[in-house]
Structures are given as structure tokens and as C-alpha cells.
Scaffold this active site. Structure first.
Site, short mmCIF file in Angstrom:
data_model
loop_
_atom_site.label_atom_id
_atom_site.label_comp_id
_atom_site.label_asym_id
_atom_site.label_seq_id
_atom_site.Cartn_x
_atom_site.Cartn_y
_atom_site.Cartn_z
CE LYS A 100 -1.62 2.71 3.14
NZ LYS A 100 -1.71 4.01 2.40
CD GLU A 109 12.99 4.15 8.66
OE1 GLU A 109 12.74 5.02 9.53
OE2 GLU A 109 13.12 4.39 7.46
CB CYS A 113 12.88 9.34 9.53
SG CYS A 113 13.50 8.11 8.39
CD GLU A 137 9.86 12.58 12.58
OE1 GLU A 137 10.73 12.11 11.83
OE2 GLU A 137 8.87 11.93 12.98
#
Length: 505
Positions: A201, A275, A309, A407
Site C-alpha cells: 500500500k 522504520e 526521518c 519531529e
């Protein structure tokens, strides 16, 4: 093209003629259906999701809004295909992976154009993504032929043991929007190399390059080993996570997404490969080459508009050199070129991926300014079409500030100070994330000692965001578990079986 020179950086906008030539009709768009068992098929819902170019805010395509039934059909095809694919030899699988790499190479320009149109990536970033995608498939083609197991032997009287490495079966894959093609490759290549089949997906925001990939592969790789179902996470991702015939779910995405997948997968005790996010500290010691460190943060903090990231987004610099380092960093950032991908080869920073993400980054900047933090450069959104945020450096950030611990995932770098080595290590490790970090020093003792004390999956010394297929990528703590790239990825997508043979039987 129009160019605006400011004291801070350069902004480039494509001319109206250039914009007109980039309308959706000129894009090499893939079919809009799901890809199941080697062909594109219509979804069962009859609904679609618009795909928006974040540079122009225009709809450039629509894709199917997948359902649980669509996932079930794809999984059924993958189950059948995996039985044959899993029985192939490593060489046969390597030949297919090399073929995939060749096909991507043949269509390189198509993938670069689609990736830039769908994400707003500058040309240099899209070119790097496609090159890295090709390299990933080529590496895994070779790596798949090197897998070995513990030697068989007699560990019990009159019994010989053999250790086998087997495919896990069907793997459900959920990829993010920041590196659509590359993150798909990081999953597809090792999963296929290990003998598994896939239902993937892609992010509903950036599905085009993944759909184009299966379009150009159709009829050239075995049917059913690679299937794509487009749609939203709460529907398609949920079904992948809970499906009884999926043995493992691999996700690259946010911490929240990872938690949801892990929680759902736990009900059927299926394996999970995650991850997730990061907030990479950059620890700059007083003996470091400050110019090199500032240049490193310029490149690794603002690559892909900071939507990475592993971005070098949180600088911890010794108080004795903080002012000098910040001056170097601001000077470096002032040379960045911001704009649309078709506005020139020198454009380095594109837009945020979507309006909601753009608003979230703006809110983070507003909160920092309301808190009285110092914006050394940037700090605002650009006017005009597109979700552009100025490359920003916020200096003199106090310990524990929200902007330095959460973040942001945008072109924002914070600078805070430390006074002792112990404080630097403690402050770096206090982050809930554990994906990557870097250390900048000329001291050989520190360069060996400090990385061992940092609780991150990757630690660079006098560098940041340098990756290679031969070495693993993955995090600790809130950044997830499992490894992409390297032979470790093949381990993640295979299982160990012990066969013991009784001599006396």
C-alpha cells in the site's frame, strides 16, 4: 522563471509557460486501478482519491480508494504466487531483481518526472532517489545469493541437524510519502530476494511512482509476486495488518502509524518490521571543524526539504563555539535555493508534501516564536502557490524545548548548547527516537567512544545522512525495529527452521 534574491536565500518560481507544459496531460501517469496478479483492476468501492502536486496545489491524478475486499483479492493472488516463487533458487530470484533494476534504468526519466510532480522534489533529489532505487535492486540481487546458515552437524547422538532459511510467506508493505519509490524499493527488493510475495500500500498522497513501477514490470516478472492496493491507512493498512494470510507487515512511517500496525498485528501474532520517525541529534564538540559541520547540517538537515526521518535537525554544540558555529550555519543556509522542480537544476528545497503537513510545520514555527526563541534565518511560509516553508535555523534553544524534542519533518534545524561531554550524551539520548545521530570532532578518542554511548541505530562521525546498501538502516526506541538495506534486511524477511534427522530410524 522569476528569481527573488533576499538576504536569506534564493526563491525560484517556474514561469507560466513552464507550468503550462507540466499539466497532468503531459505527465506519464500510470493506470489508476489496483495491481493484482499481474494486471490492473478496478476497485470494489467505486471511490477515488485525488493526488495533488504540492508545488502547484493542483490535482494531477486520482487513484482507487481500496477496500478490505481489494486487499483480500491481492493477498489471495500473493499466496498462490508465493508457493512457486518461494521454491525458486537464489539465482533465479537474482535474475528477476536485476531485470527490475534494468527496467527502472530504461524508464529513469519517467520515474524522475513522476516523483517530482507527485512530491515537489527538486530534480537533484528525484534523480538521486531513482539512482538509489536501481542500486537497491542490484545489491539485493547479489546479496540474495550469499545467504548461508549455520553448518549442519551432529549435536545429539545419532541425529544430524540442518538449519534452513525460508521465506516467511506473504508480506504486507506500507510505504511513506517522503520517498515513495525508494522506500518501496527498500522493501520490495529484500522481500522478493528472500522468496516472499508482496501486497504493498503506497501512501495515498504519493502513489504514482509505485503504480508506474508495476505498470512497467507487468508481464516481465512472475504474476502475483508484487501486488499494489491503493487507499487509506485506516482501511487498506488496517486490513494488511490483520489479514490472517499475511505473515509479516513492514511499514515505514510515523510512530503513530507504527503503533497502530503493531497493535493490530499482535492479535494474529504476525511479525512486524517498523522504520519510524527520528529526531537526529548532531553533536558538535569544540575541536570540530565548524565550517565542515555547518556544511554537513546544511546538506543533511535540508535534503528533501527536511522531510527525512534521519535529517540533521537537532544540533547540540559546545557552548564555547556555539556562536561561531551558528554564524557558519546561517551563512550556509543563506545559499540554499528554494522552489519548484522545473524552475532550474540548482533548486535544492521543494514544498511540504500536503496542506495539512504544511500547516503543522507552520504551527511548530509559530509556537517557537511565541516562546521567544531566536529565529536566526527563515521562520515563515512563502506566499504564492505551493506548500513552501523557508529554510529555518532556530538558535539558543533551551534544553527540553518542544521544537527540539518533537519531529517537525520540515526544513527546520534547532541549535542548543552543552557544557560537558556527559551532558551532550545525556541530552542526545533523552529523545524518544533512536534512528540516527552524528558526532563532529577531530579527537580520535571521542570519535570512538561517543558513538558507543549514543542510543541510535546509525551514528556518523564527521558526516551525516550518508547511506549505502551494504550497511543496515533502522532504529531503536520509538524509531522502531528491524533493518532496511544490507544482509540484515534479508534476515528480517526470512525465518529459521531446524530439521533434525534420526540416523536410526
Amino acid at each position: 522563471m522569476t528569481t527573488t534574491h533576499t538576504e536569506q536565500f534564493t526563491v525560484r518560481r517556474a514561469s507560466p509557460d513552464t507550468q503550462a507544459s507540466s499539466l497532468p496531460l503531459q505527465l506519464p501517469l500510470p493506470p489508476a486501478g489496483h495491481f493484482v496478479n499481474g494486471s490492473f483492476v478496478q476497485g470494489s468501492s467505486g471511490l477515488s482519491i485525488d493526488v495533488v502536486d504540492p508545488t502547484t496545489e493542483q490535482v494531477i491524478a486520482s487513484v482507487q480508494a481500496g477496500t478490505a475486499d481489494d486487499v483480500d483479492a491481492a493477498v489471495a493472488a500473493a499466496v498462490v504466487a508465493q508457493k512457486t516463487w518461494g521454491a525458486t533458487t537464489p539465482k533465479e530470484r537474482a535474475d528477476v531483481l536485476n531485470l527490475i533494476a534494468n527496467i527502472i534504468e530504461e524508464n529513469r526519466k519517467v520515474f524522475e518526472v513522476l516523483e517530482s510532480a507527485n512530491t515537489g522534489k527538486p530534480q537533484a533529489v528525484s534523480e538521486d532517489d531513482v539512482s538509489s532505487t536501481i542500486d537497491t535492486f542490484r545489491f539485493m540481487a547479489g546479496a540474495s545469493r550469499t545467504l548461508t546458515s549455520m553448518a549442519g552437524g551432529d549435536y545429539a547422538t545419532d541425529h544430524t541437524s540442518v538449519i534452513l532459511r525460508e521465506p516467511v510467506g506473504v508480506v504486507g508493505v506500507i510505504t511513506p510519502w517522503n520517498y515513495p519509490l525508494l522506500m518501496a524499493a527498500w522493501k520490495i527488493a529484500p522481500i522478493l530476494a528472500a522468496g516472499n510475495s508482496i501486497v504493498i500500500k503506497p501512501s495515498e498522497q504519493t502513489p504514482l511512482s509505485t503504480l508506474k513501477l508495476v505498470e512497467v514490470l507487468a508481464g516481465r516478472i512472475p504474476d502475483g509476486i508484487l501486488n499494489v492496493v491503493t487507499g487509506r491507512g485506516r482501511t487498506v493498512g488496517q486490513r494488511l495488518s490483520e489479514h490472517p494470510d499475511i505473515a509479516l507487515v513492514a511499514l515505514t512511517g510515523s510512530v503513530v502509524s507504527g503503533q497502530a500496525v503493531a497493535e493490530t498485528a499482535a492479535k494474529s501474532v504476525k511479525r512486524v518490521h517498523l522504520e519510524l520517525g527520528g529526531k537526529a541529534p548532531v553533536v558538535v564538540f569544540p575541536d570540530a571543524d565548524l565550517r565542515a559541520a555547518a556544511a554537513g547540517v546544511r546538506n543533511a538537515g535540508f535534503w528533501n526539504a527536511g522531510q527525512d526521518c534521519g535529517a540533521a535537525c537537532r544540533v547540540l554544540v559546545h557552548e564555547s563555539v556555539a556562536e561561531e558555529f551558528t554564524e557558519h550555519l546561517v551563512r550556509e543556509v543563506s545559499t540554499l535555493v528554494l522552489g519548484s522542480p522545473d524552475a532550474g537544476d540548482d533548486v535544492e528545497i521543494g514544498p511540504m508534501i500536503s496542506l495539512p503537513h504544511y500547516e503543522r510545520v507552520k504551527e511548530s514555527l509559530a509556537e517557537a516564536q511565541e516562546a521567544g526563541l531566536t529565529v536566526a534565518i527563515g521562520g515563515s511560509a512563502l506566499e504564492g502557490p505551493g506548500y513552501f516553508i523557508e529554510p529555518t535555523v532556530i538558535s539558543n534553544v533551551p534544553a527540553g524545548a518542544h521544537i527540539a524534542t518533537h519531529e517537525i519533518f520540515g526544513p527546520v534545524v534547532t541549535v542548543e548548547t552543552f557544557s560537558t561531554t556527559e551532558e551532550a550524551v545525556t541530552r542526545a539520548n533523552e529523545s524518544p527516537y533512536g534512528l540516527s545521530a552524528s558526532v563532529w570532532t577531530r579527537d580520535s578518542s571521542l570519535s570512538l567512544r561517543i558513538p558507543k554511548q549514543l542510543d541510535f541505530g546509525t551514528v556518523w562521525v564527521n558526516a551525516h545522512l550518508v547511506l549505502a546498501c551494504e550497511v543496515p538502516w533502522g532504529g531503536f526506541k520509538g524509531s522502531g525495529y528491524g533493518r532496511d538495506l544490507s544482509l540484515y534486511a534479508l534476515d528480517d524477511y526470512s525465518r529459521t527452521k531446524h530439521v533434525m534427522i534420526n540416523h536410526g530410524a
